[in-house]
Scaffold this active site. Structure first.
Site, PDB file in Angstrom:
ATOM      1  N   VAL A   1      33.086 -28.614  28.866  1.00 32.80           N
ATOM      2  CA  VAL A   1      31.703 -28.175  28.683  1.00 32.80           C
ATOM      3  C   VAL A   1      31.608 -26.738  28.195  1.00 32.80           C
ATOM      4  CG1 VAL A   1      30.767 -29.786  30.375  1.00 32.80           C
ATOM      5  CG2 VAL A   1      31.420 -27.483  31.112  1.00 32.80           C
ATOM      6  N   LYS A   2      32.743 -26.041  28.082  1.00 26.23           N
ATOM      7  CA  LYS A   2      32.725 -24.665  27.594  1.00 26.23           C
ATOM      8  C   LYS A   2      32.628 -24.662  26.061  1.00 26.23           C
ATOM      9  CE  LYS A   2      33.036 -23.020  31.744  1.00 26.23           C
ATOM     10  NZ  LYS A   2      34.251 -23.195  32.464  1.00 26.23           N
ATOM     11  N   THR A   3      32.562 -23.469  25.479  1.00 29.15           N
ATOM     12  CA  THR A   3      32.306 -23.361  24.039  1.00 29.15           C
ATOM     13  C   THR A   3      33.426 -23.965  23.209  1.00 29.15           C
ATOM     14  OG1 THR A   3      30.995 -21.388  24.453  1.00 29.15           O
ATOM     15  CG2 THR A   3      31.708 -21.753  22.191  1.00 29.15           C
TER      16      THR A   3
END
Length: 403
Positions: free
Chosen positions: A195-197
């Site tokens: 879910v991180k960049t």
């Protein structure tokens, strides 16, 4: 056909990412191979740090950083209360105490003032504070100038929890300082959770400018093992009679962990790193759209307050909602949004409220963290969202709040 479900976050994987991982599967190294070093070099170049040490995940990155401080009993690290569990638990795993700091109720960020108050409480408890661990919440950077001055004045190390902030930059004074570039000193920990960049599946890294510290971090991620002949303590066992190092020989300098990143993960992370600007730009665009779409719901709903010094690569789209004024419980709002195909989450339950820490330190009064938590709701944010998805979320939120 019904509308697709919008989770609060999701990875963006393209065919070139799949090809990068497939190339590793077809090669000779699944782990401890060249892809890890290639990713480390690329990450160091991108952040502007002298060194990047890749590891298994963001929690491992934080743990390695705190282990490198060699915390002794009675020594502490200042940690903001609004963060994921790992920022505090890794301090404890490294042998330290946690001095919880309050946060700005509109940004969720630890400030120099709240950090100084936590320092004072820690010293009153008889602890020696060794480090400040600001969290760059949602992708916005804490005020590293002010925190850096506090750290320098008190002889403290800065350990940045940058797990939300790969690609964010500090732009004050006309300069551009990427998160993790070492300008504030100390270390910065990153996460590459889906879910991180950018995603590695699981994965993390620590960036640092000090070469000796980078060497120690690499040793700590690999069982504390030494394979460099110049580091051997037992010269007789490490070298043949001719003076050449024995090829099988290694030593354990200190007990440590297996926190290695695999080549499969590194290949994916390296491919994703090449898209960081695109991903970050798309996230900024969507957050800008949210600002306009949510404006009619003010003051009941407003986005996270923006700090003036940072151009964030937004990890989260946090709305601050006055649930009491709306006459709706947050759980009911989340359920109603989910029924409309919209996923949400709460980031985070203030860590000082967790039972372990309450048993250890008692109940702390941190009103900024409590006020932030009471209003926070993370809305969908990921690069594959269409512009119209933002309007869909805002309209659904207005409907379930009775607006």
């Amino acid at each position: 056909m019904g509308l697709s479900f919008l989770p609060y976050g999701r990875q963006s994987i393209d065919e070139d990412d799949i090809a990068a991982v497939a190339a590793v599967l077809r090669g000779d190294w699944l782990t401890q191979g060249p892809a890890v070093e290639a990713f480390e070099h690329a990450l160091a170049e991108r952040t502007g740090a002298a060194h990047a040490v890749a590891c298994a995940n963001g929690t491992a990155a934080l743990h390695l950083a705190f282990l490198a401080l060699d915390l002794a009993p009675g020594e502490a690290v200042v940690v903001p209360a609004v963060t994921f569990l790992a920022t505090a638990s890794t301090v404890r795993h490294a042998g330290g105490e946690v001095a919880f700091a309050d946060v700005d109720p509109d940004t969720g960020l630890m400030t120099a003032e709240t950090a100084a108050a936590a320092l004072a409480r820690a010293e009153a408890a008889g602890w020696r504070v060794r480090a400040l661990a600001p969290v760059h919440y949602a992708g916005q950077t804490a005020d590293l100038d002010a925190l850096g001055r506090l750290a320098a004045a008190r002889g403290l190390t800065l350990v940045e929890d940058a797990c939300h902030a790969i690609g964010s930059v500090d732009e004050r004074g006309g300069g551009v300082q990427p998160v993790g570039n070492g300008a504030a000193g100390g270390m910065a920990a990153f996460s590459f959770h889906p879910v991180k960049t950018i995603a590695a599946g699981e994965g993390g890294a620590v960036t640092v400018d000090d070469a000796a510290l980078a060497h120690r971090l690499k040793r700590l991620r690999n069982h504390g093992m030494l394979r460099e002949p110049e580091d051997f303590a037992d010269r007789e066992a490490g070298f043949a009679a001719a003076g050449t190092p024995n090829p099988w020989y290694y030593e354990m300098a200190e007990p440590a962990f297996n926190y290695r990143l695999t080549d499969l993960q590194a290949a994916l992370a390296l491919s994703q790193l090449g898209k960081l600007d695109r991903f970050a730009g798309r996230r900024r665009h969507l957050v800008g759209l949210y600002g306009r779409a949510l404006a009619p719901l003010g003051p009941l709903v407003r986005p996270l307050a923006h700090v003036p010094w940072c151009r964030p690569a937004w990890h989260l789209m946090v709305a601050l909602i006055d649930f009491a004024a709306a006459g709706r419980e947050r759980a009911a709002v989340m359920a109603d949004l989910r029924a409309r195909g919209i996923g949400t989450q709460v980031h985070y339950i203030p860590v000082h409220r967790q039972p372990f820490w309450v048993r250890r330190y008692g109940r702390l009064s941190l009103p900024g963290a409590d006020a932030f938590y009471d209003r926070a709701l993370s809305l969908p944010l990921f690069p594959a969202m269409a512009d119209g998805d933002v309007d869909r979320v805002a309209a659904a939120l207005a409907e379930v709040l009775g607006g």
